[in-house]
Design a protein around this motif. Sequence first.
Motif, PDB file in Angstrom:
ATOM      1  N   HIS A 188       0.826  -1.197   0.000  1.00  0.00           N
ATOM      2  CA  HIS A 188       0.000   0.000   0.000  1.00  0.00           C
ATOM      3  C   HIS A 188       0.867   1.256   0.000  1.00  0.00           C
ATOM      4  CE1 HIS A 188      -3.502  -2.473   0.630  1.00  0.00           C
ATOM      5  NE2 HIS A 188      -2.972  -3.009   1.714  1.00  0.00           N
ATOM      6  N   GLU A 189       0.343   2.304  -0.564  1.00  0.00           N
ATOM      7  CA  GLU A 189       0.998   3.604  -0.504  1.00  0.00           C
ATOM      8  C   GLU A 189       0.498   4.294   0.765  1.00  0.00           C
ATOM      9  OE1 GLU A 189       1.281   7.824  -2.988  1.00  0.00           O
ATOM     10  OE2 GLU A 189       0.224   6.090  -3.856  1.00  0.00           O
ATOM     11  N   VAL A 190       1.391   4.469   1.736  1.00  0.00           N
ATOM     12  CA  VAL A 190       0.994   4.947   3.053  1.00  0.00           C
ATOM     13  C   VAL A 190       1.547   6.358   3.288  1.00  0.00           C
ATOM     14  CG1 VAL A 190       0.934   4.464   5.517  1.00  0.00           C
ATOM     15  CG2 VAL A 190       1.038   2.569   3.882  1.00  0.00           C
ATOM     16  N   VAL A 191       0.644   7.292   3.514  1.00  0.00           N
ATOM     17  CA  VAL A 191       1.009   8.663   3.849  1.00  0.00           C
ATOM     18  C   VAL A 191       0.877   8.811   5.364  1.00  0.00           C
ATOM     19  CG1 VAL A 191       0.482  11.101   3.506  1.00  0.00           C
ATOM     20  CG2 VAL A 191       0.123   9.463   1.628  1.00  0.00           C
ATOM     21  N   GLU A 192       1.965   9.201   6.030  1.00  0.00           N
ATOM     22  CA  GLU A 192       1.978   9.249   7.490  1.00  0.00           C
ATOM     23  C   GLU A 192       1.693  10.659   7.998  1.00  0.00           C
ATOM     24  OE1 GLU A 192       4.683   7.295  11.054  1.00  0.00           O
ATOM     25  OE2 GLU A 192       5.576   7.680   9.099  1.00  0.00           O
ATOM     26  N   PHE A 193       0.808  10.750   8.978  1.00  0.00           N
ATOM     27  CA  PHE A 193       0.494  12.026   9.629  1.00  0.00           C
ATOM     28  C   PHE A 193       1.757  12.558  10.290  1.00  0.00           C
ATOM     29  CE2 PHE A 193      -1.953  14.068  13.395  1.00  0.00           C
ATOM     30  CZ  PHE A 193      -1.980  15.304  12.750  1.00  0.00           C
ATOM     31  N   ASP A 194       2.222  13.697   9.864  1.00  0.00           N
ATOM     32  CA  ASP A 194       3.467  14.278  10.363  1.00  0.00           C
ATOM     33  C   ASP A 194       3.152  15.211  11.534  1.00  0.00           C
ATOM     34  OD1 ASP A 194       6.020  15.167  10.716  1.00  0.00           O
ATOM     35  OD2 ASP A 194       6.090  16.433   8.924  1.00  0.00           O
ATOM     36  N   TYR A 195       3.091  14.617  12.736  1.00  0.00           N
ATOM     37  CA  TYR A 195       2.695  15.386  13.923  1.00  0.00           C
ATOM     38  C   TYR A 195       3.179  14.652  15.163  1.00  0.00           C
ATOM     39  CZ  TYR A 195      -0.327  18.557  16.638  1.00  0.00           C
ATOM     40  OH  TYR A 195      -0.801  19.527  17.482  1.00  0.00           O
ATOM     41  N   ASP A 196       3.729  15.383  16.107  1.00  0.00           N
ATOM     42  CA  ASP A 196       4.197  14.794  17.351  1.00  0.00           C
ATOM     43  C   ASP A 196       3.003  14.598  18.292  1.00  0.00           C
ATOM     44  OD1 ASP A 196       5.382  14.044  19.709  1.00  0.00           O
ATOM     45  OD2 ASP A 196       6.943  15.573  19.658  1.00  0.00           O
ATOM     46  N   LEU A 197       2.611  13.342  18.490  1.00  0.00           N
ATOM     47  CA  LEU A 197       1.431  13.014  19.285  1.00  0.00           C
ATOM     48  C   LEU A 197       1.765  12.552  20.703  1.00  0.00           C
ATOM     49  CD1 LEU A 197      -0.578  11.116  16.530  1.00  0.00           C
ATOM     50  CD2 LEU A 197      -1.307  13.242  17.635  1.00  0.00           C
ATOM     51  N   ARG A 198       3.015  12.709  21.112  1.00  0.00           N
ATOM     52  CA  ARG A 198       3.391  12.177  22.429  1.00  0.00           C
ATOM     53  C   ARG A 198       2.592  12.817  23.571  1.00  0.00           C
ATOM     54  NH1 ARG A 198       9.800  12.777  21.991  1.00  0.00           N
ATOM     55  NH2 ARG A 198       9.061  14.570  20.774  1.00  0.00           N
ATOM     56  N   GLU A 199       2.511  14.133  23.585  1.00  0.00           N
ATOM     57  CA  GLU A 199       1.758  14.791  24.654  1.00  0.00           C
ATOM     58  C   GLU A 199       0.269  14.467  24.563  1.00  0.00           C
ATOM     59  OE1 GLU A 199       2.649  16.469  27.410  1.00  0.00           O
ATOM     60  OE2 GLU A 199       4.650  15.768  26.856  1.00  0.00           O
ATOM     61  N   THR A 200      -0.223  14.335  23.332  1.00  0.00           N
ATOM     62  CA  THR A 200      -1.629  13.959  23.144  1.00  0.00           C
ATOM     63  C   THR A 200      -1.905  12.604  23.789  1.00  0.00           C
ATOM     64  OG1 THR A 200      -1.736  15.188  21.069  1.00  0.00           O
ATOM     65  CG2 THR A 200      -3.421  13.505  21.425  1.00  0.00           C
ATOM     66  N   PHE A 201      -1.009  11.646  23.583  1.00  0.00           N
ATOM     67  CA  PHE A 201      -1.210  10.296  24.122  1.00  0.00           C
ATOM     68  C   PHE A 201      -0.908  10.217  25.613  1.00  0.00           C
ATOM     69  CE2 PHE A 201      -2.199   9.099  20.037  1.00  0.00           C
ATOM     70  CZ  PHE A 201      -2.330   7.731  19.864  1.00  0.00           C
ATOM     71  N   ARG A 202      -0.254  11.233  26.162  1.00  0.00           N
ATOM     72  CA  ARG A 202      -0.044  11.279  27.605  1.00  0.00           C
ATOM     73  C   ARG A 202      -1.276  11.805  28.333  1.00  0.00           C
ATOM     74  NH1 ARG A 202       5.453  13.454  26.454  1.00  0.00           N
ATOM     75  NH2 ARG A 202       6.963  11.827  26.964  1.00  0.00           N
ATOM     76  N   ASN A 203      -2.181  12.393  27.578  1.00  0.00           N
ATOM     77  CA  ASN A 203      -3.356  13.037  28.177  1.00  0.00           C
ATOM     78  C   ASN A 203      -4.619  12.577  27.454  1.00  0.00           C
ATOM     79  OD1 ASN A 203      -2.179  15.406  30.044  1.00  0.00           O
ATOM     80  ND2 ASN A 203      -0.911  15.244  28.202  1.00  0.00           N
TER      81      ASN A 203
END
Length: 388
Positions: free
Chosen positions: A33-48
């Motif tokens: 598959h041709e996969v386009v990755e969301f370019d965003y730092d989600l670490r703080e999002t997943f901590r909260n």
Amino acid sequence: MRIFYASETSPNPIFSSNLWRNNLYLPLVDLGHEVVEFDYDLRETFRNVDPSMPTQRAFISRNRPLVTKELLRQLKAAHATKPIDLFFSYFYDACIFPETIDEIRAMGIKTVNWYCNGSYQLHLVSEISPHYDWCLVPEKFRLDDYRTLGARPIYCQEAANPNIYRPFDLKQEFDVTFVGQAYGERPGYIHYLLAQGIDVQVWGYGWEKYASGVANRGLQAARVGRKLLTREGWLIAGRRLNRLFNDRAREVQPLISATVLPPEIIRGLLSDEEMVQMYSRSKINLGFSSCGSTHHTGERILQVRLRDFEVPMSGGFYMVEYMEELEEFYRIGQEIVCYHGPEDLADKIRYFLKHETEREKIRRAGHERCLRDHTWQKRLAAALQEIA
């Protein structure tokens, strides 16, 4: 298929890991598959992610619109360049507004969310799940609960990427090891094994607090004091504590509230590759099936876990608490070994440490079974076929 992929790299951003990228993103690429990755730092999002906690709720209120806005911006740009067929995410309610998923679907893009903590944290995705076209669910017993929410679940058990999880030609230098976070019943089990004279080592986040003496009230009452700093003194104290518990308590709820572990068995954190290597360096790799602190409630929840596939895929001999669903994936006793409570675990550890030929036969069979049936490439291919 052109897929827009959005997830944090790890299920727990407290420590550095590419676990989900290795097990979800890379297999999608492997499938062609041709996969386009969301370019965003989600670490703080997943901590909260838990709005029941005031500080996290405040963060979610500020952060959710920001993540949503940037996600839509990147997805629309990618879709304008070349149509996106599927939006694939590992998201909590805290990550995105339900209406945003509706907006993505209105663009003609199918949507699917992968989530693996529904066994005891389904409430953290209850808002967004009904808005996806499909939810990939590894907890079979939660499928009806998803349907009750109005969601469309597809049963998709966890697996392991054989390009990441593979055997290493290393000496088996440890008798018994566990790699993973310290919570729930795990410290109590390790405490019990050490008290039985079994040499067990642990790696992972949170274990250091069990060597600090913070939870030492019960052992202080036993007046073991400084002797706990030695393995011999700790074993004596452990045996005394074990006598305080009746057989039923040891079998069903081995957690010892005053658990203190000798600091020399607590070995710190491992990188992803070091973790995989540890499975080859260990004669016996432990797994625990209970979820969170559900053993403190009236409903002790057991769940098939990622480690149930990681260890055998890495060529390690694996021993985990029995649950019926495991029989759908392994021949118990022939490809992995299961135990029923701490006493049975200790007995089986002693047996398999003495019977290397039998242990090696099971180890090899478990590895072969995983390569044949339990890769993420096969799991995701089957799920996408069902979606199609």
